[in-house]
Design a protein around this motif. Sequence first.
Motif, PDB file in Angstrom:
ATOM      1  N   ILE A  87      47.447  43.085  38.579  1.00 57.84           N
ATOM      2  CA  ILE A  87      46.400  43.259  37.569  1.00 57.84           C
ATOM      3  C   ILE A  87      46.002  41.924  36.967  1.00 57.84           C
ATOM      4  O   ILE A  87      44.815  41.651  36.728  1.00 57.84           O
ATOM      5  CB  ILE A  87      46.884  44.228  36.467  1.00 57.84           C
ATOM      6  CG1 ILE A  87      47.195  45.605  37.055  1.00 57.84           C
ATOM      7  CG2 ILE A  87      45.825  44.350  35.374  1.00 57.84           C
ATOM      8  CD1 ILE A  87      46.021  46.269  37.724  1.00 57.84           C
ATOM      9  N   GLY A  88      46.978  41.053  36.713  1.00 57.91           N
ATOM     10  CA  GLY A  88      46.667  39.739  36.163  1.00 57.91           C
ATOM     11  C   GLY A  88      45.828  38.903  37.108  1.00 57.91           C
ATOM     12  O   GLY A  88      44.942  38.162  36.681  1.00 57.91           O
ATOM     13  N   THR A  89      46.100  39.010  38.406  1.00 57.29           N
ATOM     14  CA  THR A  89      45.303  38.278  39.390  1.00 57.29           C
ATOM     15  C   THR A  89      43.851  38.741  39.370  1.00 57.29           C
ATOM     16  O   THR A  89      42.917  37.920  39.420  1.00 57.29           O
ATOM     17  CB  THR A  89      45.895  38.466  40.797  1.00 57.29           C
ATOM     18  OG1 THR A  89      47.234  37.946  40.816  1.00 57.29           O
ATOM     19  CG2 THR A  89      45.057  37.747  41.836  1.00 57.29           C
ATOM     20  N   LEU A  90      43.645  40.052  39.285  1.00 50.97           N
ATOM     21  CA  LEU A  90      42.290  40.589  39.302  1.00 50.97           C
ATOM     22  C   LEU A  90      41.555  40.320  37.990  1.00 50.97           C
ATOM     23  O   LEU A  90      40.463  39.730  37.978  1.00 50.97           O
ATOM     24  CB  LEU A  90      42.339  42.095  39.577  1.00 50.97           C
ATOM     25  CG  LEU A  90      42.719  42.507  40.998  1.00 50.97           C
ATOM     26  CD1 LEU A  90      42.985  44.015  41.061  1.00 50.97           C
ATOM     27  CD2 LEU A  90      41.630  42.123  41.987  1.00 50.97           C
ATOM     28  N   MET A  91      42.147  40.759  36.867  1.00 49.78           N
ATOM     29  CA  MET A  91      41.440  40.714  35.593  1.00 49.78           C
ATOM     30  C   MET A  91      41.361  39.306  35.017  1.00 49.78           C
ATOM     31  O   MET A  91      40.326  38.921  34.456  1.00 49.78           O
ATOM     32  CB  MET A  91      42.107  41.660  34.591  1.00 49.78           C
ATOM     33  CG  MET A  91      42.020  43.130  34.979  1.00 49.78           C
ATOM     34  SD  MET A  91      42.691  44.235  33.706  1.00 49.78           S
ATOM     35  CE  MET A  91      41.507  43.973  32.380  1.00 49.78           C
ATOM     36  N   LEU A  92      42.449  38.544  35.132  1.00 46.52           N
ATOM     37  CA  LEU A  92      42.468  37.210  34.537  1.00 46.52           C
ATOM     38  C   LEU A  92      42.116  36.129  35.556  1.00 46.52           C
ATOM     39  O   LEU A  92      41.274  35.277  35.292  1.00 46.52           O
ATOM     40  CB  LEU A  92      43.839  36.937  33.911  1.00 46.52           C
ATOM     41  CG  LEU A  92      44.286  37.963  32.866  1.00 46.52           C
ATOM     42  CD1 LEU A  92      45.612  37.548  32.234  1.00 46.52           C
ATOM     43  CD2 LEU A  92      43.225  38.165  31.804  1.00 46.52           C
ATOM     44  N   GLY A  93      42.768  36.175  36.730  1.00 46.06           N
ATOM     45  CA  GLY A  93      42.456  35.176  37.740  1.00 46.06           C
ATOM     46  C   GLY A  93      41.006  35.253  38.189  1.00 46.06           C
ATOM     47  O   GLY A  93      40.268  34.257  38.166  1.00 46.06           O
ATOM     48  N   GLY A  94      40.571  36.443  38.604  1.00 46.58           N
ATOM     49  CA  GLY A  94      39.189  36.606  39.047  1.00 46.58           C
ATOM     50  C   GLY A  94      38.217  36.788  37.902  1.00 46.58           C
ATOM     51  O   GLY A  94      37.171  36.132  37.853  1.00 46.58           O
ATOM     52  N   GLY A  95      38.556  37.679  36.959  1.00 44.92           N
ATOM     53  CA  GLY A  95      37.629  38.015  35.881  1.00 44.92           C
ATOM     54  C   GLY A  95      37.381  36.877  34.913  1.00 44.92           C
ATOM     55  O   GLY A  95      36.249  36.406  34.753  1.00 44.92           O
ATOM     56  N   MET A  96      38.444  36.399  34.266  1.00 42.36           N
ATOM     57  CA  MET A  96      38.263  35.349  33.265  1.00 42.36           C
ATOM     58  C   MET A  96      38.064  33.984  33.910  1.00 42.36           C
ATOM     59  O   MET A  96      37.317  33.151  33.390  1.00 42.36           O
ATOM     60  CB  MET A  96      39.474  35.328  32.330  1.00 42.36           C
ATOM     61  CG  MET A  96      39.654  36.605  31.525  1.00 42.36           C
ATOM     62  SD  MET A  96      38.167  37.100  30.594  1.00 42.36           S
ATOM     63  CE  MET A  96      37.943  35.712  29.488  1.00 42.36           C
ATOM     64  N   GLY A  97      38.724  33.741  35.047  1.00 45.97           N
ATOM     65  CA  GLY A  97      38.495  32.480  35.742  1.00 45.97           C
ATOM     66  C   GLY A  97      37.056  32.340  36.212  1.00 45.97           C
ATOM     67  O   GLY A  97      36.429  31.287  36.056  1.00 45.97           O
ATOM     68  N   GLY A  98      36.518  33.415  36.786  1.00 47.55           N
ATOM     69  CA  GLY A  98      35.131  33.390  37.231  1.00 47.55           C
ATOM     70  C   GLY A  98      34.147  33.238  36.079  1.00 47.55           C
ATOM     71  O   GLY A  98      33.126  32.557  36.202  1.00 47.55           O
ATOM     72  N   THR A  99      34.472  33.855  34.950  1.00 48.40           N
ATOM     73  CA  THR A  99      33.604  33.738  33.773  1.00 48.40           C
ATOM     74  C   THR A  99      33.532  32.304  33.280  1.00 48.40           C
ATOM     75  O   THR A  99      32.446  31.775  33.000  1.00 48.40           O
ATOM     76  CB  THR A  99      34.122  34.651  32.651  1.00 48.40           C
ATOM     77  OG1 THR A  99      34.079  36.018  33.094  1.00 48.40           O
ATOM     78  CG2 THR A  99      33.279  34.503  31.395  1.00 48.40           C
ATOM     79  N   ALA A 100      34.695  31.663  33.157  1.00 49.16           N
ATOM     80  CA  ALA A 100      34.714  30.275  32.694  1.00 49.16           C
ATOM     81  C   ALA A 100      34.001  29.356  33.679  1.00 49.16           C
ATOM     82  O   ALA A 100      33.276  28.430  33.279  1.00 49.16           O
ATOM     83  CB  ALA A 100      36.155  29.813  32.478  1.00 49.16           C
ATOM     84  N   TYR A 101      34.189  29.608  34.981  1.00 50.40           N
ATOM     85  CA  TYR A 101      33.521  28.791  35.989  1.00 50.40           C
ATOM     86  C   TYR A 101      32.001  28.940  35.888  1.00 50.40           C
ATOM     87  O   TYR A 101      31.252  27.957  36.014  1.00 50.40           O
ATOM     88  CB  TYR A 101      33.995  29.182  37.386  1.00 50.40           C
ATOM     89  CG  TYR A 101      33.445  28.319  38.488  1.00 50.40           C
ATOM     90  CD1 TYR A 101      34.074  27.137  38.833  1.00 50.40           C
ATOM     91  CD2 TYR A 101      32.288  28.693  39.172  1.00 50.40           C
ATOM     92  CE1 TYR A 101      33.556  26.329  39.842  1.00 50.40           C
ATOM     93  CE2 TYR A 101      31.775  27.895  40.179  1.00 50.40           C
ATOM     94  CZ  TYR A 101      32.402  26.714  40.511  1.00 50.40           C
ATOM     95  OH  TYR A 101      31.879  25.918  41.501  1.00 50.40           O
ATOM     96  N   ALA A 102      31.525  30.167  35.639  1.00 50.42           N
ATOM     97  CA  ALA A 102      30.085  30.394  35.522  1.00 50.42           C
ATOM     98  C   ALA A 102      29.498  29.632  34.338  1.00 50.42           C
ATOM     99  O   ALA A 102      28.357  29.152  34.395  1.00 50.42           O
ATOM    100  CB  ALA A 102      29.802  31.890  35.384  1.00 50.42           C
ATOM    101  N   GLU A 103      30.282  29.492  33.276  1.00 49.17           N
ATOM    102  CA  GLU A 103      29.773  28.822  32.077  1.00 49.17           C
ATOM    103  C   GLU A 103      29.629  27.318  32.254  1.00 49.17           C
ATOM    104  O   GLU A 103      29.099  26.642  31.376  1.00 49.17           O
ATOM    105  CB  GLU A 103      30.664  29.134  30.880  1.00 49.17           C
ATOM    106  CG  GLU A 103      30.520  30.559  30.384  1.00 49.17           C
ATOM    107  CD  GLU A 103      31.022  30.752  28.956  1.00 49.17           C
ATOM    108  OE1 GLU A 103      30.914  29.794  28.151  1.00 49.17           O
ATOM    109  OE2 GLU A 103      31.518  31.844  28.642  1.00 49.17           O
TER     110      GLU A 103
END
Length: 302
Positions: A87-103
């Motif tokens: 779950i951490g890989t999906l929600m934080l690794g992909g979800g929050m990591g991708g969000t920060a990268y987009a910004e």
Amino acid sequence: MSTLATPNTALARQGRRLPPLILLCLAATWLVWGSTYLAIKFALLSFPPFFQMGTRFLFAGVVLMAWMRVRGAPWPSRRQWAHALAIGTLMLGGGMGGTAYAELTVGSGLVVTFIAVVPLLIAALNLYWGVVPRRLEVAGIVLGLVGVLMLTQGAGFGASPHGLAAIAIACVTWSLGSVLSQRRWPLAPGAVGFASEMICGGVVLLALSWLAGEAPAWPPQPAAVAAWFYLVVFGSLIAFNAYMVLLAKAPAALASSYTFVNPVIAMLLGVWIGGETVTRFEWYAVGVVLAGVLLLLLRRRA
């Protein structure tokens, strides 16, 4: 964690009134999370996206786990740690990591507005388990999606295909992790489970940071340090845990309703404090998104 049937039934018995805990959690995900996207932008002044998110969640997870252990909470089992890693890989690794990268290339307000696609993705994934949304709920989700599609035609995302791809991946992985945390891979009970997820997700993000060759600026700018601490305390220890409580105790549409409220807060803060530019067309798109949340609220009253 409970399935969606349990929270739906429990809340239905209380009629229109929501329990105080649910109201507080909604306030945290609506208001606090709405401000964290601008904080991510400021933290990027010195801390690259994966490094920023990894250190943020690892630190918050260790603090929360230590606090729970002092209070006598047991360690998660080996299986629960495995679930936390997934779950951490999906929600934080992909979800929050991708969000920060987009910004890195897209304004914080536009990024968070795009995240309004999450309720649609969650509803689609829940169809696999026979959870069919009601008519007003479907109308609200679809209207929110229309607003998001309008946003992709605006100047912000049009100038950054990489940012658009990053936030799209983030939405998919976050939604998948949210559903699987309820349906397939339950975490350890309560805050211990949330802490284990943040620890595992933080480690995954730091691994991604190492693979990407990220290096924080040193010495960091004071604004970046202040934003990082804000993200740890308010974004991780308060708002993220509030979201996990909503996933366990509230219907999926209510738990993901932050995706409709956050854009307004994030865009206003981005323009007022961050100096971001939002076109008139993009504001119209936000209005369409907000119409979607009104339909969700009408469904709640019904």
